[in-house]
Design an enzyme around this catalytic site. Structure first.
Site, short mmCIF file in Angstrom:
data_model
loop_
_atom_site.label_atom_id
_atom_site.label_comp_id
_atom_site.label_asym_id
_atom_site.label_seq_id
_atom_site.Cartn_x
_atom_site.Cartn_y
_atom_site.Cartn_z
N GLN A 179 -4.55 -2.00 9.90
CA GLN A 179 -4.50 -3.31 9.24
C GLN A 179 -5.05 -4.39 10.17
O GLN A 179 -4.64 -4.50 11.33
CB GLN A 179 -3.05 -3.61 8.85
N ASP A 197 -11.19 2.19 4.09
CA ASP A 197 -11.56 0.78 3.92
C ASP A 197 -13.08 0.65 3.83
O ASP A 197 -13.58 -0.35 3.32
CB ASP A 197 -11.08 -0.05 5.13
N LYS A 226 0.85 -1.21 0.00
CA LYS A 226 0.00 0.00 0.00
C LYS A 226 0.88 1.25 0.00
O LYS A 226 0.58 2.24 -0.69
CB LYS A 226 -0.93 -0.01 1.22
#
Ligand SMILES: NC(=O)c1ccc[n+]([C@@H]2O[C@H](COP(=O)([O-])OP(=O)(O)OC[C@H]3O[C@@H](n4cnc5c(N)ncnc54)[C@H](OP(=O)(O)O)[C@@H]3O)[C@@H](O)[C@H]2O)c1
Length: 297
Positions: A96, A119, A52
Site C-alpha cells: 500500500q 496493481d 480489500k
C-alpha cells in the site's frame, strides 16, 4: 435526463462474473490468494487495506494481510516481498502506498514479481501497458473503462480530456483509451498543473475524466452540453456530519449533472470499480499461475 452511472451496480455485476471464476478454481482445488502489505498506521491506508481484505472474504479469496511497523527498515519489507514472491498460495499482492520515508517505493515496485503485481505498477507491467500488451490493467483506469463499456459508451473516435497525470490514474488511463483495441481508439488530451486554458480542453471533449485531487475542480462552465463526466476524485471536506467531513469528488456535481448526458457520483461511481478490478486482477493472476482457464467478466 442525465444518466447517473451507478458504479455500485456495475461493480456488482463484474463481481458476479468473478464469483463464477472462483467456482471454476474451486473445482480445480485452487483458491486465488491476495496479500496486502501495509507499512505504518496511516488511517486512510488502513481503511483501504481493510476494505480489500473484506472484499477477499466476500469473494471467497484467500486474503492475507501483512502489517509492518512504521519504522521498519527497508530490508524487513524486502524479506516480506521475497516471501510473497515465493508463496504459491498468493497469486497477487500489493504494498500500500504511501510508504514511510525510509522506504523507496520505486525500489519496492521493482522487487515485486511482475506476475503477482495486481496493481499493475511494476515497470515491466507499465511498459507492457504502454506497448499495448497489458498483463494487468491498473485498477482505477480499468474500472473507468468498464464503467464506459457498461453504458455502451465506445471511446473510439471520441475526444477525451483527462485532468490529472498521476502514475496510478491519469497516465495509465490515457494509455488504455489510446490503445488500438476495444475500449480504446480515443483521441486523448491529458492536463496537469502546468496546462494552460484547461477549460478549453475540457469543453472540447466528449468525455471528461477528473483525477485532480482538488474538490469540485471541474464545474459546469468547463463542460460542453451532453458531455460524459467521470469523476475519479475522492476528497474529504469538512462538513457538519457525524464524522465531521463528507466525501466530494473533483467535479462540482450539481452543476455538472445538469449539463452532462452521463456522470458518475462520488461516492458510488469509480470507487467501487477500483476495488472490484483488484479482485479481477487477482483472479487473472491465479488463472495465469495455476493454468486454470476462466471466463473473466
Ligand atoms: N475512486 C478511486 O478509486 C480513486 C483511486 C485513485 C485516486 N482517487 C482520487 O483521485 C484523485 C486523483 O488522484 P491521484 O492519485 O491521481 O492524484 P495525484 O497523484 O495527486 O495527481 C493529481 C494530478 O492532478 C494535477 N493537478 C493538481 N492540481 C491541479 C490544478 N490546479 N490544475 C491542473 N491539474 C492539477 C497534478 O498535476 P501535476 O502532475 O502537474 O502535479 C497531477 O497530475 C484524488 O482525489 C484521489 O483521492 C480515487
Amino acid at each position: 435526463m442525465t444518466d447517473v452511472i451507478n458504479g455500485n451496480a456495475i461493480a456488482e455485476s463484474v463481481r458476479e462474473g468473478l464469483s463464477a471464476c472462483v467456482d471454476t478454481f474451486s473445482e480445480a482445488g485452487v483458491v486465488p490468494g491476495l496479500a496486502t502489505v501495509l507499512v505504518g498506521e496511516d488511517p486512510a491506508s488502513e481503511t483501504y487495506v481493510s476494505m480489500k481484505q473484506r472484499d477477499c472474504e466476500e469473494m471467497g479469496l484467500n486474503g492475507v494481510h501483512v502489517a509492518l511497523d512504521a519504522d521498519a527498515p527497508p530490508g524487513e519489507l524486502y524479506d516480506v516481498i521475497e516471501d510473497l514472491n515465493a508463496d504459491p498460495e498468493i497469486h497477487g499482492y500489493l504494498v500500500q502506498d504511501p510508504v514511510p520515508e525510509q522506504i523507496d517505493y520505486r525500489e519496492v515496485l521493482r522487487r515485486i514479481d511482475p506476475a503477482k503485481d495486481v496493481d499493475g505498477f511494476h515497470p515491466e507491467n507499465v511498459g507492457r501497458l504502454v506497448a499495448g500488451n497489458p498483463r494487468f490493467k491498473p485498477c482505477t483506469p480499468h474500472g473507468v473503462q468498464k464503467l464506459l463499456a457498461a453504458r455502451e459508451v465506445n471511446p473510439e473516435g471520441k475526444d477525451v480530456t483527462i485532468v490529472g497525470r498521476s502514475s496510478i490514474v491519469g497516465k495509465p488511463l490515457a494509455n488504455l483509451l489510446l490503445q488500438k483495441a476495444q475500449g480504446g481508439n480515443a483521441t486523448v488530451t491529458v492536463c496537469h498543473s502546468r496546462t494552460e486554458n484547461i477549460d478549453e480542453k475540457t469543453r472540447g471533449a466528449d468525455i471528461v475524466v477528473a483525477a485532480v485531487g482538488v474538490p469540485e475542480f471541474v464545474d459546469s462552465s468547463m463542460l460542453s452540453e451532453g458531455a460524459i463526466v467521470i469523476d475519479v476524485g475522492v476528497n474529504r471536506v469538512e462538513a457538519d456530519t457525524e464524522k465531521g467531513y463528507e466525501l466530494v469528488g473533483d467535479v462540482e456535481y450539481e452543476g455538472a449533472a445538469e449539463k452532462a448526458s452521463a456522470i458518475t457520483p462520488v461516492p458510488g461511481g469509480v470507487g467501487p470499480m477500483t476495488r472490484t478490478m483488484l479482485l479481477y486482477n487477482t483472479v487473472k493472476a491465479a488463472s495465469q499461475q495455476e493454468d486454470v482457464a476462466v471466463d473473466l467478466p
